[in-house]
Write an enzyme that holds these catalytic residues in place. Structure first.
Site, mmCIF file in Angstrom:
data_model
loop_
_atom_site.group_PDB
_atom_site.id
_atom_site.type_symbol
_atom_site.label_atom_id
_atom_site.label_comp_id
_atom_site.label_asym_id
_atom_site.label_seq_id
_atom_site.Cartn_x
_atom_site.Cartn_y
_atom_site.Cartn_z
ATOM 1 N N ARG A 168 -11.734 -4.711 -7.344
ATOM 2 C CA ARG A 168 -11.646 -5.449 -6.061
ATOM 3 C C ARG A 168 -13.040 -5.721 -5.517
ATOM 4 N NH1 ARG A 168 -8.056 -2.682 -1.478
ATOM 5 N NH2 ARG A 168 -9.757 -1.180 -1.693
ATOM 6 N N PHE A 225 0.860 -1.187 0.000
ATOM 7 C CA PHE A 225 0.000 0.000 0.000
ATOM 8 C C PHE A 225 0.901 1.244 0.000
ATOM 9 C CE2 PHE A 225 -2.877 3.164 1.736
ATOM 10 C CZ PHE A 225 -4.048 2.865 1.077
ATOM 11 N N ASP A 276 1.881 -5.179 8.575
ATOM 12 C CA ASP A 276 0.698 -4.338 8.408
ATOM 13 C C ASP A 276 -0.502 -5.272 8.251
ATOM 14 O OD1 ASP A 276 -1.414 -2.778 7.422
ATOM 15 O OD2 ASP A 276 -0.028 -1.339 6.499
ATOM 16 N N TYR A 284 -11.041 0.482 10.364
ATOM 17 C CA TYR A 284 -12.221 0.874 9.562
ATOM 18 C C TYR A 284 -12.508 -0.070 8.398
ATOM 19 C CZ TYR A 284 -8.494 3.316 6.936
ATOM 20 O OH TYR A 284 -7.349 3.624 6.268
ATOM 21 N N LYS A 285 -11.668 -1.087 8.206
ATOM 22 C CA LYS A 285 -11.925 -2.046 7.127
ATOM 23 C C LYS A 285 -12.733 -3.216 7.707
ATOM 24 C CE LYS A 285 -8.085 -0.255 4.471
ATOM 25 N NZ LYS A 285 -6.633 -0.252 4.257
#
Ligand SMILES: *Cc1c(COP(=O)(O)O)cnc(C)c1O
Length: 416
Positions: A375, A129, A201, A226-227
Site C-alpha cells: 500500500r 477492516f 466507516d 490518526y490517519k
C-alpha cells in the site's frame, strides 16, 4: 512521457505545496504511509508542551475548566464536521473507532428492533477492516438474538446482498486494502429502500476524499483521526449520528460523560440531548488536544483542492510504476476510475512483504497488508509530485536488483 523535471515543475506550481511546511518530515524519507499514521503537524510539538507544562503542570485540575478540557470532544468535533459534511454540534471526538462502532451498531440495531425485529442481518464486505467485522461478531455473540453477518466478496455484489432481512449495512467508504471508494449516496439510498440503516466507516476517507454525510442521507458514521487527519498515534476517533436518529435510543456505553447532567452525580442514567450522549468516560486529554493541530491543517485549503491533487498524485504513481516496473509481477488492485478511487494505491506482489521492507530500508515508507498487498498512501497536504517519481524509481531498483530476497527483509515484524 513524464520526467523527473516535469514532476519538479508540477511541485513548483502546486498551489498546495506550501502546506508541507506545516509538517515535521525527515529530509531523507519519502513518506507514503499517511493513510496509516499521518505525519506530525509542526504545531503539535508546541501544543504538547503547552498541555503538559502549562495546562497539566501549572494549572492542574483547574484546566478541565480553564483550558476547556471538558469541551474538547465537542469543540474538535465541530472543527472536523465540515470535512465530512456534518452539521454543527453533530460530531464528537472520543474513544476509538472500534468502540464507536460498537456504540452505533447497538444503537442502529435497537432502532431496527423497534421498527421490524425480524431484521437480523448486518451486511458488510469480506475485505472490510477486520476490527469492524470482529466488533459485529462480538456484539452478536453477546446479544444471543440471532444476529448474523453477511459478508460480500465484491463491491458490485453489495446491492443484491441487501434485502428485507437486513438491519444494518456497514461499509468502510474507502476500502483499506484496495482503495476502492464506495458511492455513499447510492448505497445509502439503496439500503433505505430496503428498510436498512447505514453505518459508514470513514477511517480512510476523512481528510482524504470529500465526504458529505448529510447530502448522502447517511445514518451513522465513525472514523479515526490518526490517519489522514494527522491527529497522532492512537489519537481519539469520531462519531456522528444523524440528528433524526440520535435521540431515539441510548448508546450502550452509558457512562457519566454522556449523562444529561454529568456533575449532578445522580444515581440514574439520563442520556444527554444531542451527540454528547455518545461520550462514555474521561477522555485522554493529552492525545485529544493534539487532534486540533491536525484538523487546523485543513483550514488553509479545502477538500476539493485536496481531492484534485490526490487524484493527480495517484494517477502519476500508477503510471510511473507501470512504466518503470514493467515485467515484474505487479498487479494494480486500486480502481483506475477516479470516482471509485480513494487516496492510496495498492499493488499485489507475490513477495509484497519483503519488497516493502526493502523499500523502507531505502527510505520509501509504504506498508503491507495481507495477502500480498503493498500500500502507498498519498497525502496531498504534504506529498510532492517528485516524491511519487522517486518512489516509483526506488521500487523499480528494488525489483530489478532482487534485493528484497535478503533474509532481513523476509522476516516478519510485529506491525507490518
Ligand atoms: C484504521 C481502521 C480502524 C482502526 O480502528 P481502531 O479502533 O482505531 O484500532 C478501523 N476501521 C477501519 C476501516 C480502519 O481503516
Amino acid at each position: 512521457m513524464t520526467t523527473r523535471e516535469d514532476c519538479l515543475a508540477l511541485d513548483a506550481r502546486d498551489p498546495l505545496a506550501a502546506l508541507r511546511e506545516g509538517f515535521a518530515l525527515p529530509e531523507e524519507v519519502i513518506y507514503l504511509d499517511g493513510n496509516s499514521l499521518g505525519a506530525r503537524p509542526v504545531a503539535a510539538l508546541e501544543r504538547a508542551r503547552q498541555v503538559l507544562a502549562q495546562e497539566w503542570g501549572e494549572d492542574l485540575i483547574g484546566s478541565w475548566n480553564s483550558a476547556g478540557w471538558r469541551g474538547l470532544p465537542e469543540r474538535l468535533g465541530n472543527k472536523l464536521a465540515p470535512l465530512i459534511g456534518a452539521g454543527e454540534d453533530e460530531v464528537v471526538i472520543t474513544d476509538t473507532t472500534s468502540i464507536n462502532l460498537f456504540k452505533v451498531l447497538v444503537a442502529a440495531l435497537r432502532v431496527q428492533a423497534g421498527r421490524d425485529p425480524s431484521r437480523k442481518v448486518i451486511v458488510t464486505e469480506t475485505s472490510n477492516f477486520p476490527t469492524d467485522i470482529y466488533m459485529v461478531e462480538g456484539l452478536a455473540d453477546m446479544l444471543q438474538q440471532g444476529y448474523s453477518l453477511r459478508l460480500v466478496d465484491r463491491p458490485e455484489d453489495l446491492p443484491a446482498a441487501i434485502g428485507n432481512d437486513t438491519a444494518v449495512v456497514m461499509i468502510t467508504q474507502v476500502n483499506y486494502k484496495t482503495g476502492y471508494l464506495h458511492d455513499m449516496a447510492a448505497l445509502t439510498a439503496l439500503a433505505h429502500e430496503c428498510g436498512a440503516l447505514t453505518i459508514w466507516d470513514l477511517c480512510h476517507s476523512a481528510g482524504a476524499v470529500p465526504v458529505d454525510l448529510k447530502a448522502a442521507g447517511a445514518d451513522y458514521a465513525i472514523g479515526c483521526t490518526y490517519k489522514y487527519l494527522n491527529g497522532g498515534p492512537g489519537s481519539p476517533a469520531f462519531v456522528w449520528v444523524s440528528p433524526a436518529l440520535r435521540e431515539l435510543v441510548w448508546q450502550p456505553l452509558s457512562g457519566w460523560w454522556g449523562h444529561a447532567r454529568q456533575f449532578g452525580m445522580e444515581p440514574r442514567y439520563e442520556p444527554a440531548p444531542g451527540i454528547g450522549r455518545y461520550l462514555c468516560g474521561t477522555q485522554p486529554v493529552t492525545s485529544l488536544a493534539l487532534v486540533e493541530c491536525g484538523l487546523d491543517s485543513f483550514a488553509k485549503t479545502d477538500m476539493a483542492a485536496l481531492r484534485q491533487k490526490s487524484l493527480a498524485l495517484t494517477d502519476l504513481f500508477i503510471e510511473r510504476v507501470q512504466a518503470r516496473c514493467a515485467g515484474h509481477p505487479l498487479t494494480l488492485v486500486t480502481p483506475l476510475e477516479h470516482a471509485r478511487r480513494g487516496s492510496h494505491v495498492s499493488f499485489e506482489h507475490p513477495e509484497g512483504y519483503a519488497v516493502i521492507q526493502a523499500l523502507i530500508d531505502r527510505g520509501v515508507i509504504g506498508d503491507y497488508r495481507e495477502p500480498r498487498i503493498m500500500r502507498f498512501g498519498f497525502t496531498p497536504l504534504y506529498t510532492r509530485f517528485v516524491d511519487v517519481w522517486d518512489a516509483a524509481e526506488v521500487l523499480g531498483e528494488v525489483l530489478d536488483s532482487g534485493v528484497w530476497r535478503e533474509e532481513r527483509f523476509m522476516t516478519r515484524k510485529q506491525v507490518t
